[in-house]
Design a protein around this motif. Structure first.
Motif, PDB file in Angstrom:
ATOM      1  N   GLN A  98       7.705 106.088  33.285  1.00  0.00           N
ATOM      2  CA  GLN A  98       8.055 106.671  34.609  1.00  0.00           C
ATOM      3  C   GLN A  98       9.451 107.728  34.608  1.00  0.00           C
ATOM      4  N   ALA A  99      10.051 107.998  33.279  1.00  0.00           N
ATOM      5  CA  ALA A  99      11.059 108.459  33.011  1.00  0.00           C
ATOM      6  C   ALA A  99      11.110 109.270  31.681  1.00  0.00           C
ATOM      7  N   SER A 100      12.295 109.929  31.348  1.00  0.00           N
ATOM      8  CA  SER A 100      12.175 110.515  30.273  1.00  0.00           C
ATOM      9  C   SER A 100      12.783 109.780  29.034  1.00  0.00           C
ATOM     10  N   PHE A 101      12.899 108.504  29.053  1.00  0.00           N
ATOM     11  CA  PHE A 101      13.380 107.603  27.897  1.00  0.00           C
ATOM     12  C   PHE A 101      12.188 107.374  26.907  1.00  0.00           C
ATOM     13  N   LYS A 102      12.465 108.076  25.538  1.00  0.00           N
ATOM     14  CA  LYS A 102      11.520 107.771  24.518  1.00  0.00           C
ATOM     15  C   LYS A 102      12.402 107.460  23.361  1.00  0.00           C
ATOM     16  N   ALA A 103      11.966 106.534  22.441  1.00  0.00           N
ATOM     17  CA  ALA A 103      13.001 106.216  21.168  1.00  0.00           C
ATOM     18  C   ALA A 103      12.106 105.713  20.197  1.00  0.00           C
ATOM     19  N   HIS A 104      12.412 105.938  18.945  1.00  0.00           N
ATOM     20  CA  HIS A 104      11.848 105.058  17.898  1.00  0.00           C
ATOM     21  C   HIS A 104      12.941 103.910  17.481  1.00  0.00           C
ATOM     22  N   SER A 105      12.194 103.058  17.058  1.00  0.00           N
ATOM     23  CA  SER A 105      12.927 101.581  16.776  1.00  0.00           C
ATOM     24  C   SER A 105      12.821 101.169  15.294  1.00  0.00           C
ATOM     25  N   ALA A 106      13.798 100.398  15.002  1.00  0.00           N
ATOM     26  CA  ALA A 106      13.773  99.711  13.491  1.00  0.00           C
ATOM     27  C   ALA A 106      14.402  98.345  13.901  1.00  0.00           C
ATOM     28  N   SER A 107      13.606  97.166  13.494  1.00  0.00           N
ATOM     29  CA  SER A 107      14.388  96.021  13.769  1.00  0.00           C
ATOM     30  C   SER A 107      14.234  95.078  12.481  1.00  0.00           C
ATOM     31  N   ALA A 108      15.276  94.118  12.486  1.00  0.00           N
ATOM     32  CA  ALA A 108      15.150  93.151  11.404  1.00  0.00           C
ATOM     33  C   ALA A 108      15.355  91.780  12.178  1.00  0.00           C
ATOM     34  N   ARG A 109      14.445  90.764  11.660  1.00  0.00           N
ATOM     35  CA  ARG A 109      14.459  89.548  12.600  1.00  0.00           C
ATOM     36  C   ARG A 109      14.502  88.349  11.432  1.00  0.00           C
ATOM     37  N   ILE A 110      15.319  87.417  11.854  1.00  0.00           N
ATOM     38  CA  ILE A 110      15.292  86.145  10.920  1.00  0.00           C
ATOM     39  C   ILE A 110      15.082  85.002  11.690  1.00  0.00           C
ATOM     40  N   GLY A 111      14.234  84.118  11.296  1.00  0.00           N
ATOM     41  CA  GLY A 111      13.952  83.019  12.275  1.00  0.00           C
ATOM     42  C   GLY A 111      13.383  82.114  11.525  1.00  0.00           C
ATOM     43  N   ARG A 112      12.747  80.931  12.444  1.00  0.00           N
ATOM     44  CA  ARG A 112      12.049  79.693  11.746  1.00  0.00           C
ATOM     45  C   ARG A 112      11.024  79.585  12.468  1.00  0.00           C
ATOM     46  N   ALA A 113       9.705  79.351  11.902  1.00  0.00           N
ATOM     47  CA  ALA A 113       8.510  78.831  12.318  1.00  0.00           C
ATOM     48  C   ALA A 113       8.070  77.332  12.312  1.00  0.00           C
ATOM     49  N   PHE A 114       7.599  76.692  13.436  1.00  0.00           N
ATOM     50  CA  PHE A 114       7.432  75.318  13.364  1.00  0.00           C
ATOM     51  C   PHE A 114       6.250  75.138  14.155  1.00  0.00           C
ATOM     52  N   ALA A 115       5.646  73.882  13.880  1.00  0.00           N
ATOM     53  CA  ALA A 115       4.324  73.317  14.462  1.00  0.00           C
ATOM     54  C   ALA A 115       4.675  72.281  15.244  1.00  0.00           C
ATOM     55  N   VAL A 116       4.198  71.999  16.354  1.00  0.00           N
ATOM     56  CA  VAL A 116       4.457  70.651  17.051  1.00  0.00           C
ATOM     57  C   VAL A 116       3.122  70.033  17.372  1.00  0.00           C
ATOM     58  N   PRO A 117       3.084  68.477  17.506  1.00  0.00           N
ATOM     59  CA  PRO A 117       2.010  67.882  17.559  1.00  0.00           C
ATOM     60  C   PRO A 117       1.111  68.136  18.735  1.00  0.00           C
ATOM     61  N   LYS A 118      -0.283  68.220  18.604  1.00  0.00           N
ATOM     62  CA  LYS A 118      -1.149  68.556  19.886  1.00  0.00           C
ATOM     63  C   LYS A 118      -1.202  67.133  20.750  1.00  0.00           C
TER      64      LYS A 118
END
Length: 284
Positions: A98-118
């Motif tokens: 709806q406006a003029s804002f457009k940009a390319h992005s570059a990201s770095a992420r660090i984290g942890r994946a985990f599972a939980v019991p069903k």
């Protein structure tokens, strides 16, 4: 700078929510919240390609987002260890239709994946928890009051302090150390557009009566706060009381200041916390 949560529907498809705020450039006060999904294509057991898309709202920082609608598409390369920790680099494109804002992005992420019991039923058999570890958490409803420590801390209404409400989430890897993420927004003092997001470390010492200290870094802006590019740091210390096994109340004092701006504030905080634990394991 921000945080993201993903939930995998199966081994490939996932949904995600993310929130970021500006901490550099000339767009302090800019924040975005996006909801979306993605697909993970495994290249090797420890390397994968993520294709992601999302939509949400954004504004602030003199960025022309029109009515606030924002669209986002990303492609990421992620490497994951057997213990569940991962690192991801991604590139993408973000735009406001709806406006003029457009940009390319570059990201770095660090984290942890985990599972939980069903848990199909309300009760889980003890044998079903074999291989899982306990994840101790605390959620806090928080109130913080700012008062000026620098007479030029705001670009307008510099004589007024302001109050903030928000939420804080703490993870306790040990009984005395916690990792914390916090988000607050102003509701008084002519600072209604002010928002802040912080990540950091904390120390917890004691029993029924305890002491805590925190060191935090993050992004803030809006409400006339003179935060420069938006990067801020905060330190807090205080005392707390365990009301029962799950609930505590903590009073803290601290200092918040911008790395590259005139914003310096004394902070008085009060939070009500709820402690609980869930069971997790590294994904198979």
């Amino acid at each position: 700078m921000g945080v993201e949560w993903r939930h995998f529907l199966d081994r490939s498809r996932f949904v995600r929510i993310e929130s970021e705020g500006a901490m550099g450039g000339r767009s302090n006060g800019y924040m975005q919240i996006l909801l979306g999904g993605g697909y993970r294509w495994s290249i090797t057991p420890l390397l994968a390609l993520d294709i992601m898309a999302g939509a949400g709202v954004a504004g602030g920082g003199r960025v022309d987002t029109g009515g606030g609608l924002l669209l986002d598409a990303q492609l990421g390369l992620v490497t994951q260890s057997k213990s569940g920790y991962f690192f991801e680099l991604s590139i993408g494109h973000v735009w406001a239709p709806q406006a003029s804002f457009k940009a390319h992005s570059a990201s770095a992420r660090i984290g942890r994946a985990f599972a939980v019991p069903k848990a199909a039923n309300q009760e889980v058999e003890l044998a079903d928890l074999a291989g899982y570890s306990v994840l101790p958490l605390r959620i806090r409803a928080a109130h913080q009051m700012y008062s000026r420590s620098n007479p030029r801390w705001r670009t307008h209404h510099a004589d007024l302090g302001f109050n903030n409400l928000g939420a804080q989430v703490d993870y306790f890897p040990t009984a005395w150390l916690f990792l914390t993420g916090q988000g607050l927004a102003a509701y008084s003092g002519k600072a209604g557009a002010y928002m802040i997001g912080l990540l950091g470390l904390g120390i917890h010492l004691g029993g029924t009566v305890f002491a805590e200290a925190e060191a935090l870094i993050g992004a803030a802006g809006g409400g006339g706060a003179a935060v420069g590019g938006g990067l801020v740091r905060q330190v807090n210390a205080g005392i707390g009381l365990r009301l029962n096994e799950t609930t505590d109340i903590v009073a803290k004092v601290g200092r918040l200041e911008a790395f590259h701006g005139r914003f310096q504030a004394r902070v008085w905080g009060l939070s009500l916390g709820y402690r609980f634990a869930t069971f997790t394991r590294s994904p198979q």
